[in-house]
Design a protein around this motif. Structure first.
Motif, PDB file in Angstrom:
ATOM      1  N   ILE A  90      17.591  76.580  66.575  1.00  0.00           N
ATOM      2  CA  ILE A  90      18.497  75.575  67.431  1.00  0.00           C
ATOM      3  C   ILE A  90      17.107  75.131  68.402  1.00  0.00           C
ATOM      4  CG2 ILE A  90      20.639  76.574  67.446  1.00  0.00           C
ATOM      5  CD1 ILE A  90      19.767  78.257  69.661  1.00  0.00           C
ATOM      6  N   ALA A  91      17.483  73.919  69.116  1.00  0.00           N
ATOM      7  CA  ALA A  91      16.782  73.291  69.736  1.00  0.00           C
ATOM      8  C   ALA A  91      15.780  74.201  70.885  1.00  0.00           C
ATOM      9  CB  ALA A  91      17.199  72.173  70.673  1.00  0.00           C
ATOM     10  N   GLY A  92      14.545  74.215  70.556  1.00  0.00           N
ATOM     11  CA  GLY A  92      13.641  74.972  71.621  1.00  0.00           C
ATOM     12  C   GLY A  92      13.523  76.157  71.232  1.00  0.00           C
ATOM     13  N   ALA A  93      14.506  76.811  70.449  1.00  0.00           N
ATOM     14  CA  ALA A  93      14.416  78.345  70.028  1.00  0.00           C
ATOM     15  C   ALA A  93      14.742  78.632  68.592  1.00  0.00           C
ATOM     16  CB  ALA A  93      15.762  79.077  71.041  1.00  0.00           C
ATOM     17  N   VAL A  94      13.814  79.808  67.946  1.00  0.00           N
ATOM     18  CA  VAL A  94      14.398  80.251  66.780  1.00  0.00           C
ATOM     19  C   VAL A  94      14.617  81.564  66.618  1.00  0.00           C
ATOM     20  CG1 VAL A  94      13.265  80.435  64.519  1.00  0.00           C
ATOM     21  CG2 VAL A  94      12.701  78.554  65.724  1.00  0.00           C
ATOM     22  N   THR A  95      15.763  81.887  66.106  1.00  0.00           N
ATOM     23  CA  THR A  95      16.188  83.450  65.897  1.00  0.00           C
ATOM     24  C   THR A  95      16.159  83.807  64.477  1.00  0.00           C
ATOM     25  OG1 THR A  95      17.434  83.400  67.757  1.00  0.00           O
ATOM     26  CG2 THR A  95      17.933  85.090  66.387  1.00  0.00           C
ATOM     27  N   ALA A  96      15.253  84.800  64.157  1.00  0.00           N
ATOM     28  CA  ALA A  96      15.080  85.094  62.597  1.00  0.00           C
ATOM     29  C   ALA A  96      15.327  86.652  62.734  1.00  0.00           C
ATOM     30  CB  ALA A  96      13.557  84.928  62.438  1.00  0.00           C
ATOM     31  N   THR A  97      15.868  87.107  61.513  1.00  0.00           N
ATOM     32  CA  THR A  97      16.553  88.447  61.479  1.00  0.00           C
ATOM     33  C   THR A  97      15.812  88.913  60.058  1.00  0.00           C
ATOM     34  OG1 THR A  97      18.431  88.105  62.730  1.00  0.00           O
ATOM     35  CG2 THR A  97      18.320  89.849  61.142  1.00  0.00           C
ATOM     36  N   LEU A  98      15.439  90.020  60.306  1.00  0.00           N
ATOM     37  CA  LEU A  98      14.770  90.853  59.108  1.00  0.00           C
ATOM     38  C   LEU A  98      15.924  91.396  58.217  1.00  0.00           C
ATOM     39  CD1 LEU A  98      11.495  92.423  60.578  1.00  0.00           C
ATOM     40  CD2 LEU A  98      11.689  90.975  58.521  1.00  0.00           C
ATOM     41  N   VAL A  99      15.898  91.523  57.054  1.00  0.00           N
ATOM     42  CA  VAL A  99      16.917  92.279  56.460  1.00  0.00           C
ATOM     43  C   VAL A  99      16.274  93.676  56.231  1.00  0.00           C
ATOM     44  CG1 VAL A  99      17.897  92.685  53.926  1.00  0.00           C
ATOM     45  CG2 VAL A  99      17.760  90.189  55.000  1.00  0.00           C
TER      46      VAL A  99
ATOM     47  N   GLY B  37       6.028  83.005  72.291  1.00  0.00           N
ATOM     48  CA  GLY B  37       5.702  81.386  72.399  1.00  0.00           C
ATOM     49  C   GLY B  37       4.923  81.119  71.169  1.00  0.00           C
ATOM     50  N   ILE B  38       5.076  81.878  69.906  1.00  0.00           N
ATOM     51  CA  ILE B  38       4.006  81.540  68.935  1.00  0.00           C
ATOM     52  C   ILE B  38       4.933  80.496  68.325  1.00  0.00           C
ATOM     53  CG2 ILE B  38       3.594  82.737  66.776  1.00  0.00           C
ATOM     54  CD1 ILE B  38       3.341  85.230  68.164  1.00  0.00           C
ATOM     55  N   GLU B  39       3.927  79.753  67.420  1.00  0.00           N
ATOM     56  CA  GLU B  39       4.757  78.555  66.699  1.00  0.00           C
ATOM     57  C   GLU B  39       5.724  79.277  65.594  1.00  0.00           C
ATOM     58  OE1 GLU B  39       3.947  75.505  67.049  1.00  0.00           O
ATOM     59  OE2 GLU B  39       2.492  75.656  68.632  1.00  0.00           O
ATOM     60  N   ALA B  40       6.711  78.537  65.832  1.00  0.00           N
ATOM     61  CA  ALA B  40       7.943  78.835  64.825  1.00  0.00           C
ATOM     62  C   ALA B  40       7.653  79.010  63.515  1.00  0.00           C
ATOM     63  CB  ALA B  40       8.957  77.784  65.099  1.00  0.00           C
ATOM     64  N   GLU B  41       6.619  78.426  62.977  1.00  0.00           N
ATOM     65  CA  GLU B  41       6.400  78.327  61.426  1.00  0.00           C
ATOM     66  C   GLU B  41       5.696  79.687  61.167  1.00  0.00           C
ATOM     67  OE1 GLU B  41       3.388  75.393  63.169  1.00  0.00           O
ATOM     68  OE2 GLU B  41       5.363  75.627  63.479  1.00  0.00           O
ATOM     69  N   ASP B  42       4.999  80.418  62.336  1.00  0.00           N
ATOM     70  CA  ASP B  42       4.118  81.564  61.898  1.00  0.00           C
ATOM     71  C   ASP B  42       5.255  82.773  61.786  1.00  0.00           C
ATOM     72  OD1 ASP B  42       1.971  80.368  61.645  1.00  0.00           O
ATOM     73  OD2 ASP B  42       1.625  80.213  63.523  1.00  0.00           O
ATOM     74  N   LEU B  43       6.255  82.580  62.714  1.00  0.00           N
ATOM     75  CA  LEU B  43       7.272  83.690  62.785  1.00  0.00           C
ATOM     76  C   LEU B  43       7.610  84.655  61.547  1.00  0.00           C
ATOM     77  CD1 LEU B  43       9.531  82.640  65.710  1.00  0.00           C
ATOM     78  CD2 LEU B  43       7.199  84.015  65.825  1.00  0.00           C
ATOM     79  N   ALA B  44       7.831  83.968  60.250  1.00  0.00           N
ATOM     80  CA  ALA B  44       8.401  84.677  59.305  1.00  0.00           C
ATOM     81  C   ALA B  44       7.182  85.515  58.759  1.00  0.00           C
ATOM     82  CB  ALA B  44       8.669  83.441  58.319  1.00  0.00           C
TER      83      ALA B  44
END
Length: 340
Positions: free
Chosen positions: A9-18, A33-40
């Motif tokens: 969502i705008a300005g925030a990314v929530t990712a969940t590990l299986v 504050g890490i770039e969203a594309e690097d989180l995965a």
């Protein structure tokens, strides 16, 4: 192993590990504050060793994350902060909001990247350094000449042709402002920013945005950070990466455990991973200077003289005066800030 993105969502990314739980599953909320594309890739690599730990990333710019943590001080929602400016973490440390912990292997890091108390309240990951991204094609069309110093950017020829980050939302913007106050002194520093403001088209909420916009030809000059400029130039953008002669500000990304977490053991495992050589090799994909000695590889187009131009940054000054500096900055310049 892959994992699904729960929400973006705008300005925030929530990712969940299986999690392939071998025993009771732990869940961590990590502000970053890490770039969203690097989180995965960070989460996937961590999960190889800890498939029992679920990570929920909450991503935003440095200033937003810092304000969020302060607002939640009496009811913390995060377990770990991963990739926030060290100047912000120093402020949180002074407020008693961090849980001291010495990650396994922390002694391998460059001491400049580790909090000096034992056990440390935070550990550094990488550093990012200010520079000016100058679009040669767009500047030539406008008849501009390349600046060589911060002072040059106040010249009338640049009026309306410069973008820089808002220091209230961007760590890059904040270390620019903090460095100018350190370089020029308080009175002359604000006088410099008054003059610079006359030439600013707008203030962005992202530290990388000014360079990205300059690379795309939307503005001739973006005050940003060097690695972003080097990557844009590598991708073919007509950029010159200028290191102002007075010296440049910088900050480091760092990691810490939030005091009061009820997931302390899982948080410590994430901190252990954050200081590994493997993690630092991943940081090097986004930053030219990392905490683990000998890991950083040369970055094409990264200015050769940049490390020498880094000022002797007073992180305590930046942390202790953050609220007052931002209040003054906003009262003077916030009218040109992006609305979102």
């Amino acid at each position: 192993m892959t994992f699904p993105i729960k929400a973006a969502i705008a300005g925030a990314v929530t990712a969940t590990l299986v999690a392939g739980a071998a025993y009771a599953e732990a869940e961590l909320t990590v502000y970053t504050g890490i770039e969203a594309e690097d989180l995965a890739r960070y989460a996937e690599t961590f999960n190889k060793s800890h498939p029992d730990i679920t990570i929920n990333w909450v991503r935003d710019s440095t200033g937003v994350i810092t304000a969020k943590l302060l607002a939640e001080r009496d009811n913390p929602q995060a377990d770990v902060v991963w990739g926030l400016a060290a100047s912000s973490l120093l402020m949180l440390k002074s407020e008693g909001m961090l849980e001291a912990y010495a990650p396994k292997g922390v002694e391998e890091l460059d001491p400049k990247f580790v909090d000096q108390v034992n056990p440390p309240a935070w550990v550094g990951m990488d550093a990012w350094v200010a520079s000016v991204c100058y679009n040669t094609i767009e500047s030539e069309k406008l008849g501009l000449t390349p600046p060589t110093s911060w002072a040059d950017l106040t010249a009338p020829q640049y009026k309306g042709h410069i973008i820089m980050p808002n220091p209230a939302s961007s760590g890059t913007g904040y270390f620019d402002v903090s460095s100018w106050l350190q370089l020029f002194g308080e009175e002359d520093g604000w006088a410099y920013m008054d003059a610079l403001h006359e030439n600013i088209a707008r203030y962005t909420h992202s530290g990388s945005a000014p360079c990205k916009l300059a690379a795309a030809g939307e503005i001739p000059i973006g005050i940003s950070f060097a690695f972003r400029g080097a990557k844009s130039k590598e991708a073919g953008a007509p950029l010159e990466i200028i290191v102002p002669s007075e010296g440049v500000g910088w900050d480091m990304e760092a990691t810490a455990i939030v005091a009061g977490t009820d997931q302390l053991e899982a948080a410590q495992k994430l901190l252990d991973f954050s200081v590994t050589k493997e993690a630092n090799e991943m940081y090097n994909e986004g930053y030219a200077v990392v905490a683990y000695p000998g890991v950083a590889k040369p970055v094409e187009h990264f200015p050769e003289n940049l490390v020498d131009a880094m000022i002797n940054n007073d992180f305590e000054f930046a942390a202790n005066n953050r609220a007052a500096i931002l209040k003054e900055w906003q009262s003077r310049y916030d009218g040109k800030s992006d609305l979102n």
